[in-house]
Write a protein that holds these residues in place. Structure first.
Motif, short mmCIF file in Angstrom:
data_model
loop_
_atom_site.label_atom_id
_atom_site.label_comp_id
_atom_site.label_asym_id
_atom_site.label_seq_id
_atom_site.Cartn_x
_atom_site.Cartn_y
_atom_site.Cartn_z
N VAL A 8 0.87 -1.18 0.00
CA VAL A 8 0.00 0.00 0.00
C VAL A 8 0.90 1.23 0.00
CG1 VAL A 8 -1.81 1.25 1.23
CG2 VAL A 8 -1.78 -1.26 1.27
N LEU A 9 0.62 2.18 -0.90
CA LEU A 9 1.46 3.37 -0.99
C LEU A 9 0.63 4.58 -1.35
CD1 LEU A 9 2.31 4.10 -4.34
CD2 LEU A 9 2.79 1.68 -4.03
N THR A 10 1.19 5.74 -1.08
CA THR A 10 0.58 7.00 -1.47
C THR A 10 1.34 7.50 -2.69
OG1 THR A 10 0.01 7.48 0.82
CG2 THR A 10 0.00 9.32 -0.71
N ASP A 11 0.61 7.79 -3.75
CA ASP A 11 1.21 8.26 -5.00
C ASP A 11 0.76 9.69 -5.24
OD1 ASP A 11 2.60 8.19 -7.42
OD2 ASP A 11 0.92 7.32 -8.51
N MET A 12 1.69 10.51 -5.70
CA MET A 12 1.35 11.90 -5.97
C MET A 12 2.27 12.47 -7.02
SD MET A 12 2.95 13.66 -2.55
CE MET A 12 2.52 12.30 -1.49
N PHE A 13 1.83 13.50 -7.67
CA PHE A 13 2.68 14.25 -8.57
C PHE A 13 3.57 15.13 -7.70
CE2 PHE A 13 -0.92 13.08 -11.08
CZ PHE A 13 -0.39 12.82 -12.33
N ALA A 14 4.84 15.26 -8.11
CA ALA A 14 5.80 16.01 -7.29
C ALA A 14 6.59 16.98 -8.14
CB ALA A 14 6.74 15.04 -6.59
N GLY A 23 -2.30 21.52 -6.32
CA GLY A 23 -3.44 21.36 -7.21
C GLY A 23 -3.60 19.99 -7.83
N MET A 24 -2.74 19.06 -7.48
CA MET A 24 -2.84 17.72 -8.03
C MET A 24 -3.29 16.75 -6.94
SD MET A 24 -2.19 18.07 -11.19
CE MET A 24 -2.09 16.37 -11.72
N PRO A 25 -4.14 15.79 -7.28
CA PRO A 25 -4.66 14.87 -6.26
C PRO A 25 -3.62 13.86 -5.80
CG PRO A 25 -5.49 14.26 -8.42
CD PRO A 25 -4.73 15.55 -8.59
N VAL A 26 -3.82 13.39 -4.60
CA VAL A 26 -3.00 12.32 -4.02
C VAL A 26 -3.81 11.04 -4.15
CG1 VAL A 26 -1.97 11.48 -1.88
CG2 VAL A 26 -1.86 13.91 -2.44
N THR A 27 -3.14 9.94 -4.46
CA THR A 27 -3.81 8.67 -4.70
C THR A 27 -3.32 7.63 -3.71
OG1 THR A 27 -3.71 9.20 -7.06
CG2 THR A 27 -4.34 6.96 -6.48
N LEU A 28 -4.24 6.88 -3.11
CA LEU A 28 -3.90 5.73 -2.28
C LEU A 28 -3.92 4.52 -3.20
CD1 LEU A 28 -3.28 4.54 0.52
CD2 LEU A 28 -5.74 4.16 0.75
N VAL A 29 -2.77 3.87 -3.37
CA VAL A 29 -2.64 2.74 -4.29
C VAL A 29 -2.41 1.47 -3.48
CG1 VAL A 29 -1.30 1.76 -6.19
CG2 VAL A 29 -1.62 4.24 -6.04
N THR A 30 -3.17 0.42 -3.82
CA THR A 30 -2.99 -0.89 -3.20
C THR A 30 -2.65 -1.89 -4.29
OG1 THR A 30 -4.61 -0.35 -1.49
CG2 THR A 30 -4.08 -2.67 -1.78
N ARG A 47 -7.31 4.71 -5.16
CA ARG A 47 -8.44 5.41 -4.50
C ARG A 47 -8.10 6.90 -4.43
NH1 ARG A 47 -10.81 3.00 0.74
NH2 ARG A 47 -12.24 2.10 -0.74
N PHE A 48 -9.05 7.69 -4.91
CA PHE A 48 -8.91 9.13 -4.89
C PHE A 48 -9.83 9.71 -3.83
CE2 PHE A 48 -7.53 7.69 -8.97
CZ PHE A 48 -6.46 8.50 -9.28
N ALA A 49 -9.46 10.86 -3.29
CA ALA A 49 -10.27 11.50 -2.25
C ALA A 49 -11.58 12.04 -2.81
CB ALA A 49 -9.47 12.63 -1.59
N ALA A 51 -14.19 12.46 -6.66
CA ALA A 51 -14.43 12.17 -8.08
C ALA A 51 -13.73 13.20 -8.95
CB ALA A 51 -15.93 12.16 -8.36
N GLU A 52 -13.62 14.42 -8.45
CA GLU A 52 -12.95 15.48 -9.22
C GLU A 52 -11.47 15.17 -9.40
OE1 GLU A 52 -14.90 16.10 -6.49
OE2 GLU A 52 -16.66 16.84 -7.56
N GLY A 53 -10.83 14.64 -8.34
CA GLY A 53 -9.42 14.26 -8.44
C GLY A 53 -9.21 13.16 -9.46
N LEU A 54 -10.10 12.18 -9.45
CA LEU A 54 -10.04 11.10 -10.43
C LEU A 54 -10.18 11.66 -11.84
CD1 LEU A 54 -10.07 8.18 -11.44
CD2 LEU A 54 -12.51 8.11 -10.86
N GLN A 55 -11.18 12.52 -12.06
CA GLN A 55 -11.39 13.10 -13.38
C GLN A 55 -10.20 13.93 -13.84
OE1 GLN A 55 -13.79 12.33 -15.55
NE2 GLN A 55 -14.39 10.85 -13.99
N GLN A 56 -9.55 14.59 -12.89
CA GLN A 56 -8.38 15.42 -13.22
C GLN A 56 -7.26 14.56 -13.80
OE1 GLN A 56 -6.83 17.56 -9.86
NE2 GLN A 56 -5.46 18.80 -11.12
N VAL A 57 -6.94 13.45 -13.14
CA VAL A 57 -5.85 12.61 -13.63
C VAL A 57 -6.27 11.81 -14.86
CG1 VAL A 57 -4.60 12.54 -11.46
CG2 VAL A 57 -6.27 10.75 -11.97
N MET A 58 -7.55 11.48 -14.97
CA MET A 58 -8.03 10.81 -16.18
C MET A 58 -7.82 11.72 -17.38
SD MET A 58 -9.27 7.73 -15.48
CE MET A 58 -10.44 7.37 -16.76
N GLY A 59 -8.03 13.01 -17.17
CA GLY A 59 -7.89 13.98 -18.24
C GLY A 59 -6.46 14.16 -18.73
#
Length: 84
Positions: A8-14, A23-30, A47-49, A51-59
């Motif tokens: 389990v890890l936390t993934d983020m843009f850095a 302005g970028m979402p943090v993702t919990l990855v399992t 897992r995103f905090a 739906a907007e965060g998910l849509q942002q990275v999908m885009g």
């Protein structure tokens, strides 16, 4: 030896300094490893905090980016199995 079943890890843009990008979402990855037909199957869940965060990275192409990383992993594992 204890074989890991899950990571389990936390993934983020850095930024260049390794700090979370504003302005970028943090993702919990399992990552879960399960035996399947004599092989190891990897299941990745993100897992995103919100739906907007998910849509942002999908885009910005997260699905294609993840897929390309798994293709590279496939190539690496294949090359490691080739005789020297």
């Amino acid at each position: 030896m204890i074989v890991p079943e899950k990571i389990v890890l936390t993934d983020m843009f850095a930024d260049e300094g390794g700090n979370a990008a504003d302005g970028m979402p943090v993702t919990l990855v399992t990552l879960t490893f399960v035996e399947h037909e004599g092989k190891t199957k990897l299941i990745m869940r993100s897992r995103f905090a919100s739906a907007e965060g998910l849509q942002q990275v999908m885009g910005i192409g997260i699905v294609q980016g993840c897929a390309s990383q798994f293709y590279r992993l496939d190539d690496l594992l294949e090359n490691l199995q080739e005789p020297c």
